[in-house]
Scaffold this motif. Structure first.
Motif, PDB file in Angstrom:
ATOM      1  N   ASP A  57       0.789  -1.148  -0.132  1.00  0.00           N
ATOM      2  CA  ASP A  57       0.021   0.167   0.133  1.00  0.00           C
ATOM      3  C   ASP A  57       0.920   1.221   0.002  1.00  0.00           C
ATOM      4  O   ASP A  57       1.748   1.391   0.916  1.00  0.00           O
ATOM      5  CB  ASP A  57      -0.800   0.006   1.268  1.00  0.00           C
ATOM      6  CG  ASP A  57      -1.501   1.197   1.527  1.00  0.00           C
ATOM      7  OD1 ASP A  57      -1.593   2.098   0.703  1.00  0.00           O
ATOM      8  OD2 ASP A  57      -2.518   1.255   2.629  1.00  0.00           O
ATOM      9  N   SER A  84      -8.533   3.033  -1.848  1.00  0.00           N
ATOM     10  CA  SER A  84      -7.815   2.569  -0.710  1.00  0.00           C
ATOM     11  C   SER A  84      -6.659   1.635  -1.123  1.00  0.00           C
ATOM     12  O   SER A  84      -6.417   1.405  -2.239  1.00  0.00           O
ATOM     13  CB  SER A  84      -8.633   1.573   0.060  1.00  0.00           C
ATOM     14  OG  SER A  84      -9.137   0.669  -0.740  1.00  0.00           O
ATOM     15  N   GLY A  85      -5.866   1.239  -0.318  1.00  0.00           N
ATOM     16  CA  GLY A  85      -4.620   0.624  -0.522  1.00  0.00           C
ATOM     17  C   GLY A  85      -5.008  -0.860  -1.281  1.00  0.00           C
ATOM     18  O   GLY A  85      -4.037  -1.403  -1.979  1.00  0.00           O
ATOM     19  N   GLU A  86      -6.276  -1.179  -1.082  1.00  0.00           N
ATOM     20  CA  GLU A  86      -6.494  -2.564  -1.735  1.00  0.00           C
ATOM     21  C   GLU A  86      -6.759  -2.468  -3.214  1.00  0.00           C
ATOM     22  O   GLU A  86      -6.715  -3.569  -4.090  1.00  0.00           O
ATOM     23  CB  GLU A  86      -7.949  -3.162  -0.925  1.00  0.00           C
ATOM     24  CG  GLU A  86      -7.735  -3.506   0.169  1.00  0.00           C
ATOM     25  CD  GLU A  86      -7.670  -2.600   1.392  1.00  0.00           C
ATOM     26  OE1 GLU A  86      -8.286  -1.192   1.005  1.00  0.00           O
ATOM     27  OE2 GLU A  86      -7.199  -2.541   2.480  1.00  0.00           O
TER      28      GLU A  86
END
Lengths: 215, 205, 248
Positions: free
Chosen positions: C152, C190-192
Motif C-alpha cells: 500500500d 484505498s490500498g486494496e
C-alpha cells in the motif's frame, strides 16, 4: 489460523483457502503470495455474510482477503491487540475497533439499547452508536486502540470502573452499566471530568486503552 | 499511602485510604472503592496559587482520586514517567503534569521572556516538597545534565522541565531561525547553564 | 525506583539511539538535518540553510541535489552531540556501503554529507547514494520484507537494491467495487485498489499506514508539473480545485 504480531502496530495473517480473513477496508499494508481482496458490505455471518449494516448504524466497511499468502494489516499507526477467542465467550467491541479477524468467526450486531435506557445512553455518550458488535467462535481477532489496550481482569472481588471513552471491548460473563455522576461541581465546570463511568460486574476481562481519544 | 508506577503509557496508582491529585478526566479505569471529585481552589494549592494562575493565563485542571484501590491514569496515549521529588526544586511545563502525591506543593513562577513566545503560557509550574509526580510526554522523557562548560540547548517544544540550579536563556540567532521550518516551531531555542538536569521528550511537537 | 535515563555530554551515545524514538549524532564536521528534527544539543553547533551553505563549502551543498526539498533542510556544522526525534516515531540508522536506498522524503531526518540525495522518480520519495549513514523515522518499528511483494503506497517507507516499483491496480477489487456500487462508500481509493508492485531481489521497508503529514515539497512538485498543461487544461484544473475547497 495464525495472527503474528509483527510489532505493536502491525499484524501478519497467513491466509489459506480454509481460513480467509475479514478486515477493515484500507487496513491492508502489503502482501506476498496470491491473495485477492474483495469488498464486503457490513459484517456478520462470516465471508459474504451480510447484516443490515446501514440499518443498524454499526456499518463498518470490511473486506475479505482470500487465497494463499501472508498479509500485513495495520491502520493509521494505531496500536493492535490480538485476542485469541477460545469459543467459550464472544468478544464484544465497537465495530470500528475491528482491524481483522479469522473469517470463520461469526459476527453479529447487538442493540445495546435493549439493556435499558442507561445502556442506550452509553452508546450516545461514547459516540459509538447504540449498537455493538459481538464476535463468536474460536480464532484470532485483532483490535485497534489509541496507545495500546491493557486487559483488566474482573473477578467480582472488587468494584471495577472504566471510562466509556477508554473502553475497547470485553470477553467473559460481564455486564456493563453506565453510572452518571452529575453534581454541582460538574455543572459548574470544576468537576473531576469523570462524570460518567462504566461499572463492570461479573467475571471476565475488559480491555482499556491508554487514551480517551476516539479515532 | 500511595504508590505510583509507570507502565509505558499508563500510570498505575495504588491508593490506600489516601487522596491523589491528577489531571482532570485522566482516569481510564479503576478497581476498588475510589471516588473522583474536583480538586479544591487552585488545584488544591490555595487561593494565592489560583490567583497567580489566573493572572498568568495558565490552566492546570486537577481532580482528586480518594479512597482505596488501584487507579489507571492515561491521556492521549502519551508516555508516562514517575519522578521522585525532594531536595531541589523541580520546574515543569504545566501541561505535562499527570498526577501529584499529597506531599508536593505546586506553584506558579513567571518565566518572563521565554514564556511570551513559546505559546505555553507566561508561566511555568514549580514543584516543592517530598513525593512523586507523574509526568506525561510525547515519547519517553530523558534527562540531559548541564554543568559548567556543558550547556544544554533544547527545542522549546521538546522541553518538559528542569531540576537543580539552572539559568535559562533564549537563543534566537540567525543560525537557529534557519532550523525552523515554514510556519512551524519556535523561532528560538532554550539554553540552560549551571548545575542541573533538563528533561526532554522524544518529540518536538 | 526507575526514573528516566540521564545523560551527560560524554555519556550521550555517539552515533546511536538514546531510546527507540531518539537518536544522538556525534557531530564532528557536517550533517544534513531536516528542519524541526532537532530536540537538543551539547557543544558548539551552527545551523545554516543548505542553499546558503553553498557559499561556505560548495561541494557539500552540492550533495543535496533536490531543489524541491532543499528548503526543508539545513547543514549542522561543528563539534558536539546533536539529539534528534520525529513525532515520537521509531528512529533507525541505516549504513550504506557504496549503495543506494530510496526512502519516503517526509521520514528522512538526517544524513551524513558523504551521501548524495536525489529525488526519486516515485513522487514523495528520495534516493540516498554512496557510502555513509542516514537516520529515518517510521510509524512503529520498520518491517523488512522481500519481493515479490505488493505494498500500500501509504505504508511504504522505502526500498533498497531492487528495481523501482510498478503500479498494480487490482482489477477484481475495482470490478467488485463497481458491481457492489461501493464507490460512494469507499470515498477514495484505498490500498486494496492500488499497490506498488516490487519484483526481483532486494528489500522493501514497510511501516504502519499514517495520516500523511502535509509535505511542502509535494505542493512544489505539483506546481512544477502544471507547466505541462495547456492554458485550457490549467483553467479546468483551477475550477476543480476551487470546487474541492468550497465543498469543505
Amino acid at each position: 489460523m495464525l495472527f503474528e504480531q509483527v510489532n505493536n502496530k502491525v499484524v501478519r495473517a497467513h491466509v489459506t483457502a480454509q481460513s480467509p480473513v475479514l478486515a477493515r477496508r484500507g487496513a491492508m499494508l502489503g502482501y506476498s503470495g496470491a491473495v485477492a481482496f474483495r469488498p464486503v458490505r457490513g459484517q456478520g455471518g462470516g465471508v459474504g455474510g451480510f447484516v443490515g449494516a446501514a440499518m443498524s448504524g454499526e456499518s463498518n466497511p470490511m473486506m475479505a482477503s482470500e487465497g494463499d499468502g501472508a498479509v500485513l494489516y495495520g491502520y493509521k499507526g494505531l496500536y493492535v491487540t490480538v485476542i485469541d477467542l477460545d469459543g467459550s465467550y464472544p468478544l464484544t467491541c465497537e465495530a470500528d475497533r475491528l482491524l481483522a479477524h479469522d473469517a470463520n468467526l461469526q459476527t453479529s450486531v447487538q442493540f445495546v439499547g435493549s439493556g435499558g435506557v442507561r445502556a442506550a445512553v452509553r452508546g450516545a455518550m461514547t459516540g459509538q452508536g447504540l449498537f455493538t458488535t459481538l464476535v463468536h467462535g474460536r480464532g484470532p481477532v485483532a483490535l485497534l486502540s489509541h496507545g495500546g489496550a491493557f486487559p483488566l481482569q474482573v473477578t467480582g472481588q472488587w468494584p471495577v470502573g472504566v471510562d466509556p471513552q477508554a473502553y475497547v471491548g470485553h470477553t467473559g460473563n460481564l455486564s456493563l452499566d453506565l453510572k452518571a455522576k452529575v453534581g454541582f461541581r460538574d455543572l459548574t465546570g470544576r468537576g473531576s471530568g469523570e462524570a460518567f463511568t462504566l461499572q463492570v460486574t461479573g467475571q471476565g476481562t475488559v480491555y482499556v486503552q491508554a487514551s480517551e481519544q476516539k479515532f | 499511602m500511595i504508590t505510583l508506577t509507570a507502565d509505558k503509557r499508563v500510570l498505575v496508582a495504588e491508593i490506600n485510604n489516601d487522596s491523589l491529585r491528577a489531571a482532570q478526566g485522566s482516569m481510564v479505569a479503576f478497581e476498588g472503592s475510589v471516588e473522583f471529585v474536583g480538586a479544591k481552589m487552585g488545584g488544591g494549592d490555595g487561593f494565592r496559587a489560583a490567583l497567580k494562575r489566573r493572572v498568568a493565563g495558565e490552566s492546570l485542571d486537577l481532580m482528586e482520586a480518594r479512597g482505596t484501590g488501584r487507579v489507571f491514569f492515561a491521556e492521549d496515549a502519551l508516555d508516562v514517567t514517575v519522578l521522585d521529588v525532594g531536595g531541589s526544586r523541580l520546574t515543569l511545563e504545566s501541561d505535562h503534569i499527570l498526577a501529584v502525591t499529597p506531599g508536593l506543593r505546586l506553584d506558579v513562577q513567571f518565566a518572563g521572556l521565554r514564556g511570551m513566545t513559546s505559546g505555553q503560557g507566561l508561566a511555568t509550574t514549580t514543584v516543592d516538597g517530598q513525593g512523586q509526580i507523574a509526568v506525561k510526554s510525547d515519547g519517553p522523557i530523558f534527562g540531559l545534565e548541564a554543568s559548567p562548560g556543558q550547556d544544554v540547548v533544547v527545542d522549546p517544544d521538546a522541553y518538559v522541565g528542569s531540576y537543580g540550579n539552572l539559568q535559562m536563556s533564549m537563543v534566537s540567532g540567525v543560525s537557529w531561525k534557519s532550523l525552523v521550518g515554514e510556519g512551524t516551531g519556535e523561532p528560538f531555542s532554550l539554553r540552560f547553564t549551571g548545575h542541573g538536569l533538563v528533561y526532554v521528550q522524544s518529540a518536538e511537537r | 525506583m526507575a526514573g528516566p535515563s540521564v545523560f551527560t555530554a560524554q555519556s550521550l551515545p555517539d552515533g546511536d539511539n538514546v531510546n527507540p524514538y531518539v537518536y544522538s549524532i556525534g557531530l564532528a564536521g557536517e550533517w544534513f538535518i531536516s528542519k524541526g528534527a532537532m530536540l537538543a544539543y551539547y557543544g558548539n553547533i551552527r545551523f545554516e540553510a543548505v542553499s546558503r551553505y553553498a557559499s561556505v563549502r560548495d561541494f557539500v551543498a552540492a550533495q543535496f541535489a533536490s531543489p524541491v526539498y532543499v528548503q526543508d533542510w539545513v547543514v549542522a556544522e561543528g563539534q558536539g552531540k546533536l539529539v534528534i526525534g520525529d513525532r515520537g516515531f521509531d528512529l533507525n540508522a541505516y549504513d550504506l556501503d557504496d549503495g543506494n536506498l530510496t526512502i519516503k522524503a517526509s521520514n528522512l531526518l538526517a544524513f551524513d554529507t558523504r551521501l548524495a540525495l536525489k529525488q526519486s522518480i516515485v513522487p514523495g520519495f528520495v534516493v540516498l547514494i554512496g557510502t555513509g549513514r542516514f537516520i529515518a523515522s517510521s510509524n512503529g518499528p520498520v518491517i523488512f520484507v522481500e519481493p515479490p511483494f505488493r505494498a500500500d503506497p501509504e505504508a511504504l517507507l522505502g526500498w533498497a537494491d531492487c528495481p523501482s516499483p510498478a503500479v498494480h491496480h487490482d482489477a477484481a477489487w475495482m470490478a467488485a467495487s463497481f458491481a457492489g456500487a461501493l464507490q460512494g462508500a469507499l470515498g477514495r481509493t484505498s490500498g486494496e485498489e492500488k499497490q506498488y508492485d516490487f519484483t526481483g531481489t532486494g528489500t522493501v521497508l514497510m511501516q504502519s499506514s499514517e495520516i500523511a503529514r502535509a509535505d511542502p515539497a509535494v505542493l512544489r512538485l505539483i506546481e512544477d508539473q502544471t507547466r505541462l498543461l495547456t492554458d485550457a487544461q490549467a483553467g479546468s484544473l483551477g475550477q476543480q480545485l476551487m470546487a474541492r475547497v468550497q465543498q469543505r
